[in-house]
Design a protein around this motif. Structure first.
Motif, mmCIF file in Angstrom:
data_model
loop_
_atom_site.group_PDB
_atom_site.id
_atom_site.type_symbol
_atom_site.label_atom_id
_atom_site.label_comp_id
_atom_site.label_asym_id
_atom_site.label_seq_id
_atom_site.Cartn_x
_atom_site.Cartn_y
_atom_site.Cartn_z
ATOM 1 N N ARG A 1 56.129 40.603 30.490
ATOM 2 C CA ARG A 1 57.031 39.460 30.295
ATOM 3 C C ARG A 1 56.383 38.112 30.571
ATOM 4 N N GLN A 2 55.238 38.114 31.229
ATOM 5 C CA GLN A 2 54.593 36.839 31.596
ATOM 6 C C GLN A 2 54.026 36.148 30.353
ATOM 7 N N PRO A 3 53.942 34.802 30.417
ATOM 8 C CA PRO A 3 53.269 34.088 29.327
ATOM 9 C C PRO A 3 51.853 34.638 29.138
ATOM 10 N N HIS A 4 51.487 34.866 27.903
ATOM 11 C CA HIS A 4 50.175 35.430 27.580
ATOM 12 C C HIS A 4 49.964 36.802 28.216
ATOM 13 N N LYS A 5 51.053 37.412 28.665
ATOM 14 C CA LYS A 5 50.973 38.715 29.332
ATOM 15 C C LYS A 5 49.927 38.708 30.448
ATOM 16 N N THR A 6 49.833 37.557 31.100
ATOM 17 C CA THR A 6 48.810 37.360 32.125
ATOM 18 C C THR A 6 49.469 36.932 33.428
ATOM 19 N N ASP A 7 48.949 37.454 34.538
ATOM 20 C CA ASP A 7 49.457 37.048 35.847
ATOM 21 C C ASP A 7 48.363 37.245 36.878
ATOM 22 N N GLU B 1 53.616 48.741 43.026
ATOM 23 C CA GLU B 1 54.909 49.413 43.070
ATOM 24 C C GLU B 1 55.797 48.804 41.988
ATOM 25 N N PRO B 2 56.305 49.640 41.077
ATOM 26 C CA PRO B 2 57.080 49.090 39.956
ATOM 27 C C PRO B 2 58.312 48.324 40.405
ATOM 28 N N GLN B 3 58.874 48.669 41.556
ATOM 29 C CA GLN B 3 60.058 47.923 42.022
ATOM 30 C C GLN B 3 59.678 46.516 42.494
ATOM 31 N N THR B 4 58.388 46.310 42.762
ATOM 32 C CA THR B 4 57.909 44.984 43.155
ATOM 33 C C THR B 4 57.306 44.257 41.961
ATOM 34 N N PHE B 5 56.353 44.893 41.318
ATOM 35 C CA PHE B 5 55.722 44.305 40.130
ATOM 36 C C PHE B 5 55.214 45.436 39.253
ATOM 37 N N GLY B 6 55.969 45.757 38.221
ATOM 38 C CA GLY B 6 55.608 46.843 37.325
ATOM 39 C C GLY B 6 54.983 46.325 36.048
ATOM 40 N N ILE C 1 46.850 49.648 30.427
ATOM 41 C CA ILE C 1 45.490 49.143 30.558
ATOM 42 C C ILE C 1 45.547 47.627 30.645
ATOM 43 N N ILE C 2 44.849 47.082 31.623
ATOM 44 C CA ILE C 2 44.791 45.635 31.807
ATOM 45 C C ILE C 2 43.333 45.185 31.840
ATOM 46 N N ASP D 1 40.026 27.177 55.225
ATOM 47 C CA ASP D 1 38.620 26.796 55.089
ATOM 48 C C ASP D 1 37.708 28.002 54.905
ATOM 49 N N ASP D 2 38.269 29.156 55.152
ATOM 50 C CA ASP D 2 37.462 30.375 55.048
ATOM 51 C C ASP D 2 38.388 31.492 54.596
ATOM 52 N N PRO D 3 38.762 31.455 53.305
ATOM 53 C CA PRO D 3 39.807 32.361 52.805
ATOM 54 C C PRO D 3 39.488 33.824 53.104
ATOM 55 N N ARG D 4 40.485 34.504 53.596
ATOM 56 C CA ARG D 4 40.297 35.915 53.919
ATOM 57 C C ARG D 4 40.681 36.802 52.741
ATOM 58 N N TRP D 5 41.679 36.349 51.975
ATOM 59 C CA TRP D 5 42.220 37.194 50.904
ATOM 60 C C TRP D 5 42.026 36.559 49.539
ATOM 61 N N PHE D 6 41.813 37.407 48.553
ATOM 62 C CA PHE D 6 41.523 36.940 47.203
ATOM 63 C C PHE D 6 42.413 37.649 46.192
ATOM 64 N N MET D 7 42.504 37.029 45.033
ATOM 65 C CA MET D 7 43.231 37.668 43.934
ATOM 66 C C MET D 7 42.457 37.436 42.641
ATOM 67 N N VAL D 8 42.799 38.186 41.633
ATOM 68 C CA VAL D 8 42.209 38.003 40.306
ATOM 69 C C VAL D 8 43.361 37.800 39.317
ATOM 70 N N ASP D 9 43.035 37.350 38.119
ATOM 71 C CA ASP D 9 44.037 37.302 37.061
ATOM 72 C C ASP D 9 43.830 38.494 36.131
ATOM 73 N N VAL D 10 44.932 39.057 35.693
ATOM 74 C CA VAL D 10 44.856 40.197 34.777
ATOM 75 C C VAL D 10 45.754 39.952 33.579
ATOM 76 N N LYS D 11 45.350 40.517 32.462
ATOM 77 C CA LYS D 11 46.124 40.408 31.229
ATOM 78 C C LYS D 11 46.427 41.814 30.734
#
Length: 154
Positions: free
Chosen positions: A20-26, A9-14, A65-66, A93-103
């Motif tokens: 604007r992030q360093p290296h355009k990565t988050d 959602e662009p109002q949260t993270f567009g 495109i990321i 000890d048993d992570p349920r949720w994951f994330m990735v990094d995108v540029k």
DNA sequence: GCCAACGTTGGC
DNA sequence: GCCAACGTTGGC
């Protein structure tokens, strides 16, 4: 190489927030749906490309495109009670949720709107366009990917 | 393990 | 703000 569509959602993270992030990565956090989680954890690879999709806004559609720059790792926001997406049931000890990094690779020259995507028979099987589908992360076929990239300059 | 109630998503 | 779709929860 895999191809994806990722909603935010662009109002949260567009896309401009990513730019604007360093290296355009988050990191792409906050995925709290098992099917989407399984996709990023089991199928997403470094180097895969994804469309950045703006959802729940005035003109929903594909805006950029990321590229995936880091494979799935535990989403730390799940364990922080101050976070919107805190999940008390996720065990460190048993992570349920994951994330990735995108540029950010690039913003599209124009928004390819949901409305426009719906006009194309070639895309009718995309899960984005199927009735009732609300997945925030979905795979695209090469064919769908290439077709949409070409729409940009139509 | 069923299923009704509830919460969330997301287009409109 | 409405509401359809659908995933999750919790009582039994």
């Amino acid at each position: 190489m895999g191809h994806w569509l990722m909603k935010s959602e662009p109002q949260t993270f567009g896309i401009d927030d990513l730019a604007r992030q360093p290296h355009k990565t988050d990191h792409w956090d906050g995925i709290r749906n098992y099917q989407a989680r399984n996709y990023i954890r089991d199928k997403m690879r470094v180097g895969d490309l994804a469309f950045f999709y703006h959802s729940n806004c005035a003109n929903p559609g594909i805006v950029g495109i990321i590229k995936i720059t880091r494979a799935a790792y535990p989403d730390l926001t799940a364990w922080d009670p101050n976070e919107k997406y805190f999940d008390p049931k996720s065990n460190p000890d048993d992570p349920r949720w994951f994330m990735v990094d995108v540029k950010l690779v690039r913003k599209l020259k124009r928004v390819i709107s949901l409305h426009e995507l719906k006009q194309h028979k070639a895309l009718q099987d995309m899960s984005l366009l199927r009735r009732g589908n609300r997945l925030s992360i979905m795979p695209l076929t090469h064919k769908q990917w290439n077709y949409i990239v070409k729409l940009e300059t139509n």
